[in-house]
Design a protein around this motif. Structure first.
Motif, mmCIF file in Angstrom:
data_model
loop_
_atom_site.group_PDB
_atom_site.id
_atom_site.type_symbol
_atom_site.label_atom_id
_atom_site.label_comp_id
_atom_site.label_asym_id
_atom_site.label_seq_id
_atom_site.Cartn_x
_atom_site.Cartn_y
_atom_site.Cartn_z
ATOM 1 N N ALA A 158 0.835 -1.201 0.000
ATOM 2 C CA ALA A 158 0.000 0.000 0.000
ATOM 3 C C ALA A 158 0.873 1.255 0.000
ATOM 4 O O ALA A 158 0.611 2.212 -0.746
ATOM 5 N N LEU A 159 1.927 1.256 0.809
ATOM 6 C CA LEU A 159 2.822 2.416 0.862
ATOM 7 C C LEU A 159 3.588 2.579 -0.453
ATOM 8 O O LEU A 159 3.824 3.703 -0.899
ATOM 9 N N ASP A 160 3.965 1.447 -1.093
ATOM 10 C CA ASP A 160 4.623 1.521 -2.405
ATOM 11 C C ASP A 160 3.704 2.184 -3.431
ATOM 12 O O ASP A 160 4.149 2.979 -4.257
ATOM 13 N N GLN A 161 2.404 1.838 -3.391
ATOM 14 C CA GLN A 161 1.449 2.440 -4.328
ATOM 15 C C GLN A 161 1.324 3.944 -4.087
ATOM 16 O O GLN A 161 1.256 4.734 -5.040
ATOM 17 N N LEU A 162 1.297 4.348 -2.805
ATOM 18 C CA LEU A 162 1.241 5.789 -2.493
ATOM 19 C C LEU A 162 2.505 6.491 -2.985
ATOM 20 O O LEU A 162 2.437 7.591 -3.539
ATOM 21 N N ARG A 163 3.658 5.854 -2.763
ATOM 22 C CA ARG A 163 4.932 6.434 -3.205
ATOM 23 C C ARG A 163 4.921 6.614 -4.732
ATOM 24 O O ARG A 163 5.331 7.653 -5.247
ATOM 25 N N LYS A 164 4.437 5.598 -5.439
ATOM 26 C CA LYS A 164 4.368 5.666 -6.905
ATOM 27 C C LYS A 164 3.436 6.807 -7.344
ATOM 28 O O LYS A 164 3.753 7.577 -8.244
ATOM 29 N N PHE A 165 2.286 6.918 -6.684
ATOM 30 C CA PHE A 165 1.325 7.982 -6.989
ATOM 31 C C PHE A 165 1.945 9.361 -6.779
ATOM 32 O O PHE A 165 1.867 10.237 -7.637
ATOM 33 N N LEU A 166 2.589 9.566 -5.631
ATOM 34 C CA LEU A 166 3.174 10.869 -5.320
ATOM 35 C C LEU A 166 4.374 11.199 -6.200
ATOM 36 O O LEU A 166 4.699 12.367 -6.401
ATOM 37 N N SER A 167 5.036 10.180 -6.741
ATOM 38 C CA SER A 167 6.200 10.388 -7.603
ATOM 39 C C SER A 167 5.818 10.697 -9.041
ATOM 40 O O SER A 167 6.676 11.083 -9.835
ATOM 41 N N ASN A 168 4.568 10.535 -9.383
ATOM 42 C CA ASN A 168 4.105 10.858 -10.731
ATOM 43 C C ASN A 168 4.354 12.340 -10.989
ATOM 44 O O ASN A 168 4.005 13.181 -10.162
ATOM 45 N N PRO A 169 4.966 12.695 -12.116
ATOM 46 C CA PRO A 169 5.302 14.106 -12.385
ATOM 47 C C PRO A 169 4.097 15.046 -12.360
ATOM 48 O O PRO A 169 4.218 16.187 -11.895
ATOM 49 N N THR A 170 2.953 14.589 -12.828
ATOM 50 C CA THR A 170 1.770 15.451 -12.830
ATOM 51 C C THR A 170 1.311 15.725 -11.403
ATOM 52 O O THR A 170 1.017 16.859 -11.037
ATOM 53 N N VAL A 171 1.264 14.678 -10.587
ATOM 54 C CA VAL A 171 0.863 14.838 -9.188
ATOM 55 C C VAL A 171 1.866 15.736 -8.465
ATOM 56 O O VAL A 171 1.486 16.645 -7.731
ATOM 57 N N ALA A 172 3.156 15.502 -8.684
ATOM 58 C CA ALA A 172 4.197 16.303 -8.031
ATOM 59 C C ALA A 172 4.088 17.773 -8.427
ATOM 60 O O ALA A 172 4.284 18.662 -7.593
ATOM 61 N N ALA A 173 3.752 18.043 -9.691
ATOM 62 C CA ALA A 173 3.613 19.433 -10.139
ATOM 63 C C ALA A 173 2.439 20.118 -9.450
ATOM 64 O O ALA A 173 2.510 21.292 -9.099
ATOM 65 N N ILE A 174 1.354 19.386 -9.242
ATOM 66 C CA ILE A 174 0.176 19.957 -8.590
ATOM 67 C C ILE A 174 0.451 20.215 -7.113
ATOM 68 O O ILE A 174 0.104 21.255 -6.578
ATOM 69 N N LEU A 175 1.109 19.260 -6.452
ATOM 70 C CA LEU A 175 1.344 19.379 -5.007
ATOM 71 C C LEU A 175 2.528 20.279 -4.674
ATOM 72 O O LEU A 175 2.622 20.778 -3.550
ATOM 73 N N GLY A 176 3.433 20.484 -5.608
ATOM 74 C CA GLY A 176 4.581 21.350 -5.361
ATOM 75 C C GLY A 176 5.432 20.837 -4.204
ATOM 76 O O GLY A 176 5.751 19.652 -4.114
ATOM 77 N N GLY A 177 5.770 21.732 -3.279
ATOM 78 C CA GLY A 177 6.651 21.406 -2.159
ATOM 79 C C GLY A 177 6.070 20.379 -1.208
ATOM 80 O O GLY A 177 6.832 19.748 -0.455
ATOM 81 N N ALA A 178 4.776 20.171 -1.227
ATOM 82 C CA ALA A 178 4.173 19.172 -0.334
ATOM 83 C C ALA A 178 4.614 17.772 -0.709
ATOM 84 O O ALA A 178 4.623 16.862 0.136
ATOM 85 N N THR A 179 5.017 17.558 -1.962
ATOM 86 C CA THR A 179 5.383 16.215 -2.433
ATOM 87 C C THR A 179 6.537 15.639 -1.627
ATOM 88 O O THR A 179 6.456 14.513 -1.144
ATOM 89 N N SER A 180 7.611 16.394 -1.461
ATOM 90 C CA SER A 180 8.779 15.869 -0.745
ATOM 91 C C SER A 180 8.438 15.560 0.705
ATOM 92 O O SER A 180 8.892 14.554 1.255
ATOM 93 N N GLY A 181 7.634 16.403 1.326
ATOM 94 C CA GLY A 181 7.229 16.144 2.708
ATOM 95 C C GLY A 181 6.411 14.873 2.837
ATOM 96 O O GLY A 181 6.592 14.085 3.763
ATOM 97 N N LEU A 182 5.511 14.656 1.885
ATOM 98 C CA LEU A 182 4.675 13.452 1.912
ATOM 99 C C LEU A 182 5.507 12.205 1.629
ATOM 100 O O LEU A 182 5.323 11.165 2.263
ATOM 101 N N LEU A 183 6.417 12.307 0.661
ATOM 102 C CA LEU A 183 7.270 11.148 0.357
ATOM 103 C C LEU A 183 8.147 10.778 1.548
ATOM 104 O O LEU A 183 8.425 9.595 1.760
ATOM 105 N N SER A 184 8.563 11.764 2.333
ATOM 106 C CA SER A 184 9.406 11.467 3.496
ATOM 107 C C SER A 184 8.621 10.722 4.587
ATOM 108 O O SER A 184 9.218 10.054 5.419
ATOM 109 N N LEU A 185 7.300 10.832 4.569
ATOM 110 C CA LEU A 185 6.479 10.107 5.538
ATOM 111 C C LEU A 185 6.442 8.607 5.241
ATOM 112 O O LEU A 185 6.246 7.788 6.122
ATOM 113 N N ILE A 186 6.576 8.278 3.964
ATOM 114 C CA ILE A 186 6.453 6.884 3.536
ATOM 115 C C ILE A 186 7.834 6.260 3.603
ATOM 116 O O ILE A 186 8.681 6.497 2.763
ATOM 117 N N LYS A 187 8.031 5.471 4.626
ATOM 118 C CA LYS A 187 9.353 4.866 4.868
ATOM 119 C C LYS A 187 9.471 3.525 4.216
ATOM 120 O O LYS A 187 8.582 2.792 4.042
#
Length: 174
Positions: free
Chosen positions: A145-174
């Motif tokens: 489940a966490l791998d799927q979230l990581r993949k979703f957040l790493s998508n360039p379109t999603v990352a562009a929409i979320l901006g700086g929030a992306t790195s913070g969210l990715l750091s939560l997923i260990k």
């Protein structure tokens, strides 16, 4: 001496992004703003403000902006906090239709709704990561489940929409 101490002060609580609730805070509330002369409060954009009304009802707000102002000319240090009523955060505009063809990089928004939506999304994702971690699923299922979230957040379109929030969210997923 605070020249505003004689004004009526409303009491409310601040709930941060992790759901932690503050002790009661006193401030001068208006329609969409609160001024707090306690410089020790901890408040951030996206936090919730809950105000208890005399009849037992509550008003719920989301912090849209907060600014600390150093005192001057007899006005003490204070926070100026801009609020959006929680029930208005996802307001819709009825009767308006927008058609766009063959275009890119277009943002259509109402005031700061886009940034507020990113904050609300970030809070929801944090809660989801926490819920996955606490779930009764097997380690492999939680990891998947966490791998799927990581993949979703790493998508360039999603990352562009979320901006700086992306790195913070990715750091939560260990």
């Amino acid at each position: 001496m605070n020249p505003f101490s004689s004004l009526p002060h409303d009491e409310f609580r601040i709930i941060d992004g992790q759901g932690e609730q503050s002790e009661p805070v006193k401030g001068i509330m208006s329609r969409n703003k609160v001024t707090v002369f306690d410089k020790t409060i901890n408040v951030s954009i996206g936090d919730k403000v809950i105000r208890l009304l005399p009849g037992g009802n509550t008003e719920k707000y989301i912090v849209d902006d907060c600014h600390f102002q150093k005192g001057m000319g007899g006005i003490p240090d204070h926070f100026s906090i801009t609020l959006i009523r929680e029930e208005h955060k996802n307001k819709t505009i009825s009767g308006q239709s927008i058609n766009i063809s063959n275009s890119s990089n277009i943002i259509i928004g109402d005031e700061n709704v886009q940034s507020l939506n990113v904050v609300m999304f970030e809070q929801s994702m944090r809660a989801m990561v926490e819920a996955i971690g606490k779930s009764n699923a097997s380690e492999a299922e939680r990891s998947g489940a966490l791998d799927q979230l990581r993949k979703f957040l790493s998508n360039p379109t999603v990352a562009a929409i979320l901006g700086g929030a992306t790195s913070g969210l990715l750091s939560l997923i260990k």
